[in-house]
Design a protein around this motif. Sequence first.
Motif, PDB file in Angstrom:
ATOM      1  N   VAL A 356     -17.267  -5.227  64.403  1.00 19.69           N
ATOM      2  CA  VAL A 356     -17.646  -5.515  65.788  1.00 19.69           C
ATOM      3  C   VAL A 356     -16.834  -4.654  66.752  1.00 19.69           C
ATOM      4  O   VAL A 356     -17.378  -4.058  67.704  1.00 19.69           O
ATOM      5  N   LEU A 357     -15.518  -4.556  66.505  1.00 24.17           N
ATOM      6  CA  LEU A 357     -14.657  -3.751  67.371  1.00 24.17           C
ATOM      7  C   LEU A 357     -14.994  -2.273  67.269  1.00 24.17           C
ATOM      8  O   LEU A 357     -14.912  -1.541  68.264  1.00 24.17           O
ATOM      9  N   LEU A 358     -15.375  -1.827  66.067  1.00 19.23           N
ATOM     10  CA  LEU A 358     -15.759  -0.429  65.889  1.00 19.23           C
ATOM     11  C   LEU A 358     -16.992  -0.103  66.725  1.00 19.23           C
ATOM     12  O   LEU A 358     -17.023   0.910  67.448  1.00 19.23           O
ATOM     13  N   ILE A 359     -17.993  -0.963  66.663  1.00 24.81           N
ATOM     14  CA  ILE A 359     -19.217  -0.754  67.440  1.00 24.81           C
ATOM     15  C   ILE A 359     -18.921  -0.812  68.941  1.00 24.81           C
ATOM     16  O   ILE A 359     -19.382   0.037  69.724  1.00 24.81           O
ATOM     17  N   ALA A 360     -18.120  -1.814  69.336  1.00 27.36           N
ATOM     18  CA  ALA A 360     -17.776  -1.955  70.757  1.00 27.36           C
ATOM     19  C   ALA A 360     -16.995  -0.753  71.267  1.00 27.36           C
ATOM     20  O   ALA A 360     -17.221  -0.268  72.391  1.00 27.36           O
ATOM     21  N   SER A 361     -16.100  -0.245  70.444  1.00 31.69           N
ATOM     22  CA  SER A 361     -15.273   0.898  70.842  1.00 31.69           C
ATOM     23  C   SER A 361     -16.125   2.150  71.018  1.00 31.69           C
ATOM     24  O   SER A 361     -15.972   2.894  72.001  1.00 31.69           O
TER      25      SER A 361
END
Length: 519
Positions: A356-361
């Motif tokens: 999730v953090l990878l996509i958000a970043s």
Amino acid sequence: MTKLKKIYYPILAVLFVIALVLGVVFSQVSTGKKSDEAFAGNVRAIMSSMSFVHNSYEQENQDNVRNFIASSSTGILANEGFENARGTMEKDYADCASLVQPSYVVQTVILSEDSFGDMVESDDELFYSARELCNIIVAFPGKDAENVVLFVANYDSAAGSQSGIEGMQAATMLQTVIELKDSFESKQPENTLVFLFSDAEHEGAYGTYAFKNQFKGFDDIAQKVKLVINFDAKGTGALAVSSNGISVSAVSGLASVINDEMYPSGVHTDYDVYDTAKLNVFFSGNRDYLNTTRDTISKVSDSQIKTMGGVMSSLVDTYGYGEINGTEANGTFSYLGLTFSYSSVVSYILGALAIVLLIASVFELNRHGKKASGIARGVVTQIAALIISAIALYACYFILAYLLVGFGAIPVHAVIGVKYMNVGLFIASLLLAFAAYTGTFLVLRRVYKVKATDAARGGALLIMLVGIIMAFAMPSASLIFALTAVLEGIALWVSAELSQNFKNKYGADIERLFVYTLP
């Protein structure tokens, strides 16, 4: 930029010092249970009586050592309530058909070719094994007769050596057996406990092979072993616990170092015999005198005896009076002498959060005008630098190692057959690897014209990808990787949000702060 430097470099220096101090503490601290002075004194008395100069080339010493275990120490146990089943020969187990009370038996056996199976590779092996072996076996019946925990310590020594460290482990196990007998009547173990004092470990684990494949006593107890805990002498002086198919999480504080030792090809130890869940616990003297004439009883300290005694006691409590835990659902993470347990679900949750953090970043970076192509070049440059620097380091290692072999400083098998590590070498290796990687990366960055900010973001994304893969592919060993991936994701996302304001205020790119996540 000046304002940033005043904060940046002092914090970096403090983090380096903290990492260095924690590394040294980590190598020295063990919070595990320790035995008392009386225990250490009893073990030292046993060691002095046993002498431990025994191998197949010194038959008289071999007889003296095993007779001491069987007749003196185990004889004392027999007089205090142990069922005496001494002198049992191969295929003659009428005196120990079943295990109804604490018992011991001496397995005197000629090792058969069938005991080795595929392990026999030459007539020489058969020649050396075609002699009488003598294992001493002490067994405590548990409430569950089908769950057997096997403790193994060899009582033979290397040729011409007292093998003081190994002798300490066999003597410590014998004293552990004596103390376990005292508590057995008031508290029976959940699992059946078997203590094997094995013969001929230095010749290829012959004694343990004979127990596994030729001992039929106590209702064929050798075939009911669910967990093997082997005590050995190797490594670099630190107590270590390595595992194969078993969770060591319940044995908190035992591992101050996790270190799997590599043996030269073709050398088999007691640890290799069973194909089941197993633990290897080892405590060693320095490599320069281990199993030599200088490896004497006098070099063994009371502190080492107390630590090993505490380890054995904890293992008996954990796996004798508790459940045998598999690693299918659990993982472990050790630091500062403590071993923590976590469920695979934790790894999966961290992996999902990292995704999730990878996509958000990536979304935030794109929203703030950061080009994907530049970040991709940063990732490729980081990977290329890792590969090239690793190849260069390996090449340098083998060149130096074979030069040392040529000058007679080390034997040739030590080049790839032995892992030797201590705090000094570990820190030096890290610094050398960091220097090689940094130099390679700086050259590649200039060649491919990669921006420093893209390289920082690329490194963060690469670490996140590794953590995500580990979280789902190897949950039992992924906690530190998955946690790092989450932290990198948070740093990447926050930096994308604050990058412009940070640059306006400090005159520098916020990506420079990514280095803080590495310590």
